[in-house]
Design an enzyme around this catalytic site. Structure first.
Site, PDB file in Angstrom:
ATOM      1  N   GLY A   1     -51.591  20.587 -12.620  1.00  0.00           N
ATOM      2  CA  GLY A   1     -51.575  19.279 -11.941  1.00  0.00           C
ATOM      3  C   GLY A   1     -51.742  18.183 -12.987  1.00  0.00           C
ATOM      4  O   GLY A   1     -51.453  18.378 -14.167  1.00  0.00           O
TER       5      GLY A   1
ATOM      6  N   ILE B   1     -54.343  16.826 -14.484  1.00  0.00           N
ATOM      7  CA  ILE B   1     -55.227  17.060 -15.642  1.00  0.00           C
ATOM      8  C   ILE B   1     -54.660  18.171 -16.523  1.00  0.00           C
ATOM      9  O   ILE B   1     -54.639  18.065 -17.749  1.00  0.00           O
ATOM     10  CB  ILE B   1     -56.662  17.362 -15.167  1.00  0.00           C
ATOM     11  CG1 ILE B   1     -57.223  16.132 -14.437  1.00  0.00           C
ATOM     12  CG2 ILE B   1     -57.564  17.753 -16.342  1.00  0.00           C
ATOM     13  CD1 ILE B   1     -58.535  16.356 -13.699  1.00  0.00           C
TER      14      ILE B   1
ATOM     15  N   THR C   1     -63.060  22.847 -16.667  1.00  0.00           N
ATOM     16  CA  THR C   1     -63.456  21.467 -16.343  1.00  0.00           C
ATOM     17  C   THR C   1     -63.153  21.174 -14.868  1.00  0.00           C
ATOM     18  O   THR C   1     -63.074  20.011 -14.485  1.00  0.00           O
ATOM     19  CB  THR C   1     -62.700  20.443 -17.220  1.00  0.00           C
ATOM     20  OG1 THR C   1     -61.309  20.737 -17.182  1.00  0.00           O
ATOM     21  CG2 THR C   1     -63.194  20.435 -18.643  1.00  0.00           C
ATOM     22  N   SER C   2     -62.960  22.226 -14.049  1.00  0.00           N
ATOM     23  CA  SER C   2     -62.594  21.955 -12.642  1.00  0.00           C
ATOM     24  C   SER C   2     -63.847  21.992 -11.753  1.00  0.00           C
ATOM     25  O   SER C   2     -64.497  20.962 -11.567  1.00  0.00           O
ATOM     26  CB  SER C   2     -61.503  22.913 -12.172  1.00  0.00           C
ATOM     27  OG  SER C   2     -61.987  24.238 -12.111  1.00  0.00           O
ATOM     28  N   ARG C   3     -64.187  23.162 -11.254  1.00  0.00           N
ATOM     29  CA  ARG C   3     -65.408  23.314 -10.468  1.00  0.00           C
ATOM     30  C   ARG C   3     -66.057  24.641 -10.842  1.00  0.00           C
ATOM     31  O   ARG C   3     -65.355  25.641 -11.083  1.00  0.00           O
ATOM     32  CB  ARG C   3     -65.100  23.317  -8.967  1.00  0.00           C
ATOM     33  CG  ARG C   3     -64.785  21.954  -8.380  1.00  0.00           C
ATOM     34  CD  ARG C   3     -66.015  21.030  -8.353  1.00  0.00           C
ATOM     35  NE  ARG C   3     -65.745  19.743  -7.744  1.00  0.00           N
ATOM     36  CZ  ARG C   3     -65.342  18.644  -8.404  1.00  0.00           C
ATOM     37  NH1 ARG C   3     -65.173  18.682  -9.703  1.00  0.00           N
ATOM     38  NH2 ARG C   3     -65.134  17.514  -7.754  1.00  0.00           N
TER      39      ARG C   3
ATOM     40  N   GLU D   1     -75.000  23.353  -9.538  1.00  0.00           N
ATOM     41  CA  GLU D   1     -75.273  22.201 -10.389  1.00  0.00           C
ATOM     42  C   GLU D   1     -76.461  21.458  -9.802  1.00  0.00           C
ATOM     43  O   GLU D   1     -76.437  21.205  -8.585  1.00  0.00           O
ATOM     44  CB  GLU D   1     -74.051  21.278 -10.449  1.00  0.00           C
ATOM     45  CG  GLU D   1     -72.899  21.912 -11.194  1.00  0.00           C
ATOM     46  CD  GLU D   1     -71.682  20.997 -11.327  1.00  0.00           C
ATOM     47  OE1 GLU D   1     -71.720  19.858 -10.799  1.00  0.00           O
ATOM     48  OE2 GLU D   1     -70.709  21.406 -11.951  1.00  0.00           O
TER      49      GLU D   1
ATOM     50  N   HIS E   1     -71.535  18.513 -16.155  1.00  0.00           N
ATOM     51  CA  HIS E   1     -70.428  17.939 -15.359  1.00  0.00           C
ATOM     52  C   HIS E   1     -70.114  16.501 -15.797  1.00  0.00           C
ATOM     53  O   HIS E   1     -70.365  15.547 -15.058  1.00  0.00           O
ATOM     54  CB  HIS E   1     -70.774  17.987 -13.862  1.00  0.00           C
ATOM     55  CG  HIS E   1     -69.550  17.862 -12.983  1.00  0.00           C
ATOM     56  ND1 HIS E   1     -69.464  18.422 -11.741  1.00  0.00           N
ATOM     57  CD2 HIS E   1     -68.373  17.217 -13.159  1.00  0.00           C
ATOM     58  CE1 HIS E   1     -68.298  18.146 -11.191  1.00  0.00           C
ATOM     59  NE2 HIS E   1     -67.619  17.409 -12.042  1.00  0.00           N
TER      60      HIS E   1
HETATM   61  C1  DGY Z   1     -64.025  14.805  -9.921  1.00  0.00           C
HETATM   62  O1  DGY Z   1     -63.692  13.634  -9.769  1.00  0.00           O
HETATM   63  O2  DGY Z   1     -63.734  15.695  -9.118  1.00  0.00           O
HETATM   64  C2  DGY Z   1     -64.779  15.128 -11.145  1.00  0.00           C
HETATM   65  O3  DGY Z   1     -65.250  16.405 -11.160  1.00  0.00           O
HETATM   66  C3  DGY Z   1     -65.896  14.119 -11.354  1.00  0.00           C
HETATM   67  O4  DGY Z   1     -66.216  14.171 -12.694  1.00  0.00           O
END
Ligand code: DGY
Length: 304
Positions: A139, A141, A215-217, A246, A265
């Site tokens: 996507g 990112i 860097t997603s979830r 978290e 995060h």
């Molecule tokens: C989001 O916007 O989903 C990011 O994880 C926030 O940093």
């Protein structure tokens, strides 16, 4: 100013409201500007009441909101895409560099007084030029990470059945990506399907020199399986911007590992990005309260 036009309740605490506190505050509101730390489920929507016109999440990810329940009630849900793409891609790339070149481990090594001399084999890491970067989820990112990788002379492959190619990146099956990649970046949203996508089987198919960056979830990675893969050196390293839960409890075994970097995060945590996210969230909120279409709506079905 939102405050001039509407009656506004602002949660004053540094910590997110507890469930009980949230329930007390939100009854009867018309619009909800939420953070990713607020869980908005069916029960909460019903407690708020049928007058609720909009939920505006100050994040691009909306896994904290029950979208099916919101859509069933005709409530548009807004998010903040695009404005955080570059900051998050920068963070992913920074994590790749930090894990590959062992920045944090080296810093700890030095501070512990272990640096006695320059040596040809001291704290050797991984190269970027000619390495293969596999991006899972192509996507906004994911594509911004691919763009950065071009500047590092990397080969980029991606797995995303719903995306076309860009920035010279080659689409491949997940198995191929796992087999070929020296770096793997996770960029899928957290859904029922992607929960623990990175599990023992996924990790066992990665190369032993490979580096995983998420860097997603946090919920996309099975952290127990990741711990096993890292401690037994089945993969070289991991760098996580996000964890589950978290904040990550300090007794989490991952924190004992030299080859695992963990951030609190911070993907979108640059000043300008957070300002733009706040503005987008406010625009979505106001549009929803005024009965207009949200500029960024994740459940546009509510308008059909
Ligand atoms: C989001 O916007 O989903 C990011 O994880 C926030 O940093």
């Amino acid at each position: 100013m939102i405050m001039d036009r509407y009656s506004v309740i602002i949660w004053p605490g540094e910590l997110p409201p507890t469930r009980g506190q949230l329930i007390q505050q939100v009854r009867g509101i018309d619009g909800f500007l939420s953070l990713l730390t607020d869980r908005i489920d069916e029960e909460l929507m019903d407690l708020i009441g049928p007058q609720l016109k909009v939920i505006s999440n100050m994040a691009v990810g909306v896994d904290n909101i029950d979208l099916i329940a919101a859509t069933a009630r005709g409530i548009p849900v807004g998010n903040t895409p695009d404005v955080l793409t570059d900051a998050t891609a920068d963070q992913a790339f920074a994590l790749m560099l930090a894990a590959a070149r062992r920045f944090l481990e080296a810093d700890r090594f030095l501070r512990a007084g272990k640096w006695i001399t320059w040596s040809p084999s001291l704290l050797l890491g991984a190269d970027f030029v000619d390495a293969t970067l596999g991006i899972v989820g192509f996507g906004r990112i994911g594509r911004a990470i691919a763009k950065r990788a071009l500047g590092f002379d990397m080969h980029v492959i991606f797995h995303d059945p719903s995306a076309g190619s860009e920035f010279n990146a080659q689409p491949v099956e997940l198995d191929t990506l796992l087999r070929l990649s020296d770096f793997i970046s996770i960029n899928v949203p957290l859904t029922y399907e992607t929960h623990h996508l990175v599990n023992a089987k996924f990790l066992s198919r990665m190369k032993s020199n490979a580096i995983l960056v998420n860097t997603s979830r946090g919920g996309v990675v099975d952290q127990a399986a990741l711990y096993d893969a890292l401690i037994s050196r089945k993969i070289f390293a991991a760098a996580l911007d996000v964890t589950d839960p978290e904040p990550l409890p300090l007794d989490c075994p991952l924190l004992e590992l030299e080859n695992c970097i963990i951030m609190p995060h911070l993907g979108s945590a640059s000043r300008r990005t957070r300002e733009m996210m706040s503005l987008l969230a406010a625009e979505n909120l106001i549009a929803g309260i005024e009965g207009k279409r949200l500029p960024n709506c994740v459940n546009p079905q509510v308008y059909s």
